[in-house]
Design a protein around this motif. Structure first.
Motif, PDB file in Angstrom:
ATOM      1  N   TRP A 106      17.524 -40.788  53.717  1.00 32.42           N
ATOM      2  CA  TRP A 106      16.928 -41.880  53.408  1.00 32.42           C
ATOM      3  C   TRP A 106      17.340 -42.996  54.287  1.00 32.42           C
ATOM      4  N   PRO A 107      16.182 -43.621  55.066  1.00 34.47           N
ATOM      5  CA  PRO A 107      16.629 -44.826  55.924  1.00 34.47           C
ATOM      6  C   PRO A 107      17.242 -46.163  55.264  1.00 34.47           C
ATOM      7  N   THR A 108      18.531 -46.061  54.623  1.00 35.75           N
ATOM      8  CA  THR A 108      18.932 -47.227  53.728  1.00 35.75           C
ATOM      9  C   THR A 108      19.169 -48.232  54.430  1.00 35.75           C
ATOM     10  N   ALA A 144      20.530 -44.861  63.383  1.00 35.76           N
ATOM     11  CA  ALA A 144      19.728 -43.790  63.133  1.00 35.76           C
ATOM     12  C   ALA A 144      20.304 -42.628  63.936  1.00 35.76           C
ATOM     13  N   VAL A 145      20.952 -42.853  65.302  1.00 41.27           N
ATOM     14  CA  VAL A 145      21.593 -42.013  66.065  1.00 41.27           C
ATOM     15  C   VAL A 145      22.865 -41.424  65.500  1.00 41.27           C
ATOM     16  N   TRP A 146      23.518 -42.640  65.038  1.00 42.91           N
ATOM     17  CA  TRP A 146      25.007 -42.384  64.083  1.00 42.91           C
ATOM     18  C   TRP A 146      24.949 -41.654  62.950  1.00 42.91           C
ATOM     19  N   SER A 150      16.094 -40.224  61.467  1.00 44.79           N
ATOM     20  CA  SER A 150      15.094 -40.115  62.105  1.00 44.79           C
ATOM     21  C   SER A 150      14.800 -41.424  62.818  1.00 44.79           C
ATOM     22  N   VAL A 151      14.900 -41.212  64.348  1.00 43.22           N
ATOM     23  CA  VAL A 151      14.529 -42.704  64.853  1.00 43.22           C
ATOM     24  C   VAL A 151      13.326 -43.307  64.611  1.00 43.22           C
ATOM     25  N   TRP A 152      12.386 -42.567  64.617  1.00 42.45           N
ATOM     26  CA  TRP A 152      11.007 -43.064  64.331  1.00 42.45           C
ATOM     27  C   TRP A 152      10.849 -43.244  62.909  1.00 42.45           C
ATOM     28  N   ARG A 153      11.549 -42.908  61.844  1.00 42.07           N
ATOM     29  CA  ARG A 153      11.400 -43.376  60.563  1.00 42.07           C
ATOM     30  C   ARG A 153      12.295 -44.710  60.512  1.00 42.07           C
ATOM     31  N   PHE A 154      13.212 -44.834  61.224  1.00 41.80           N
ATOM     32  CA  PHE A 154      14.091 -46.085  61.263  1.00 41.80           C
ATOM     33  C   PHE A 154      13.346 -47.082  61.733  1.00 41.80           C
ATOM     34  N   LEU A 155      12.616 -46.998  62.917  1.00 46.61           N
ATOM     35  CA  LEU A 155      11.681 -47.813  63.614  1.00 46.61           C
ATOM     36  C   LEU A 155      10.308 -48.223  62.719  1.00 46.61           C
ATOM     37  N   VAL A 156       9.819 -47.271  62.223  1.00 45.30           N
ATOM     38  CA  VAL A 156       8.696 -47.382  61.364  1.00 45.30           C
ATOM     39  C   VAL A 156       9.233 -48.646  60.201  1.00 45.30           C
ATOM     40  N   VAL A 157      10.112 -48.146  59.471  1.00 44.09           N
ATOM     41  CA  VAL A 157      10.431 -49.005  58.507  1.00 44.09           C
ATOM     42  C   VAL A 157      11.010 -50.429  58.808  1.00 44.09           C
TER      43      VAL A 157
END
Length: 384
Positions: A106-108, A144-146, A150-157
């Motif tokens: 989950w992109p908390t 996201a990398v750490w 998902s980098v794209w998921r973090f960027l979208v959110v």
């Protein structure tokens, strides 16, 4: 009292609008609390979950402080800056506290990043907001990398949701700023109206006292000159001074209490009587019947100033006062002889004040001198 009541109602409406804006902005705080809490509930490590909950709670409190400052214009700048610095510090600390929570599932922290981008327009101007958004997106990629997310998921959110929140927040605060500016404009308009009323009152007092005191001074001077040679006449002049002083006091009291009704006919009789008593032959053409009260008041003010100038600035032997109605205009002409080189002109204080007064009512004041004859002409609009 009416202006005060209107101001109170406007302040109450502004207070309700502010509360509505605060409640609307608070939805962003709920988003920054609830959506990261989803990640906390998915975290299996109690320590990470606890640290994440603490980070989210502190972030939400800091966010609330900044939102409160954004819609509180009377807040001191020092507290406003402290709230912004506090949010920046908490945002940095939230990365190690919230970033690892529900890693990969989950992109908390991305939701906190979205809140940061959403609040940027409330804290800084557009160039600064773009810098904040860029730094936040870089941080989201780093988290996201750490954490292996998902980098794209973090960027979208962080980027997509944050941009939407920023637009909504900016629009709400923009409307709030418009309301504040409108209320400030109303307050300025009320102050301007009060200042104009004070100027009007000052003009009325000047009109009343200027004429009366000039006549009193001349009568007193005459009584002093007559005392050694004609005590009986000097006594009559002194009694006249006493009567004029009492009348002036009564007029000032009526002006102060707002009960002074101008009777142009009475003013004509009074000015003509004073001029005649000072040895000036005075011819008065009766004014037209039923002049509006506003026009009569303006002409009476001009008449008092004109009579004062005849006594103060001339050695007049005669004076002619004429008031006529020409269509939608009332015209008063005061003409006298004996005008000296140091007589009044269009730039004297009394005439300048009358020019402003008539101009505000749509009228006009003109003066002219031909040899030793001085003419003052005033026109004011009247209802058809």
């Amino acid at each position: 009292m009416a202006q005060q009541a209107a101001g109170t109602r406007a302040d109450e409406r502004l207070r309700r609008a502010r509360m509505a804006t605060l409640l609307s902005l608070a939805t962003g705080i709920w988003a920054s609390l609830l959506l990261p809490l989803v990640g906390i509930t998915r975290e299996s490590d109690p320590t990470r979950a606890t640290l994440g909950a603490v980070g989210v709670a502190v972030f939400a409190a800091s966010q609330a402080a900044v939102l409160y400052a954004a819609v509180t214009p009377w807040l001191a700048d020092r507290w406003r800056r402290l709230s912004q610095v506090g949010l920046a510090v908490v945002a940095v600390l939230s990365i190690p506290l919230v970033g690892p929570v529900a890693a990969g599932g989950w992109p908390t922290w991305a939701w906190l990043g979205a809140s940061l981008i959403g609040m940027a327009p409330l804290v800084v101007r557009l160039p600064g907001a773009l810098v904040v958004a860029t730094v936040t997106l870089v941080a989201a990629v780093g988290v996201a990398v750490w954490t292996g997310g998902s980098v794209w998921r973090f960027l979208v959110v962080a980027g997509g949701v944050g941009t939407g929140v920023a637009a909504v927040n900016w629009l709400q605060v923009w409307f709030w700023d418009l309301l504040v500016e409108a209320r400030a404009g109303q307050a300025a308009q009320a102050r301007l109206a009060a200042a104009e009323e004070r100027l009007r009152f000052a003009r009325d007092v000047h009109d009343v006292l200027g004429h009366s005191l000039t006549v009193i001074a001349l009568k007193a001077e005459l009584a002093a000159r007559l005392a050694p040679v004609d005590a009986e006449r000097a006594g009559r002049e002194a009694a006249e001074v006493q009567r004029l002083a009492a009348a002036a006091l009564s007029e000032v009291r009526e002006t102060v209490h707002g009960y002074r009704a101008v009777d142009l006919g009475d003013q004509l009789a009074a000015v003509a009587g004073v001029l005649r008593s000072c040895g000036v032959r005075c011819t008065v053409l009766p004014p037209p019947a039923e002049l509006p009260a506003a026009a009569a008041s303006d002409l009476a003010a001009v008449l008092r100033e004109a009579g004062t100038n005849v006594l103060r600035h001339s050695r007049a032997g005669w004076c002619r006062i004429e008031i006529v109605r020409e269509g939608d205009l009332a015209r008063m002409t005061v003409t006298n002889d004996g005008a000296g080189d140091h007589g009044p002109d269009g730039h004297s204080n009394g005439l300048r004040g009358l020019t402003d007064r008539l101009g505000a009512a749509g009228g006009r004041l003109r003066v002219r001198r031909a040899e030793d004859v001085f003419t003052l002409e005033a026109t004011v609009p009247v209802a058809p």
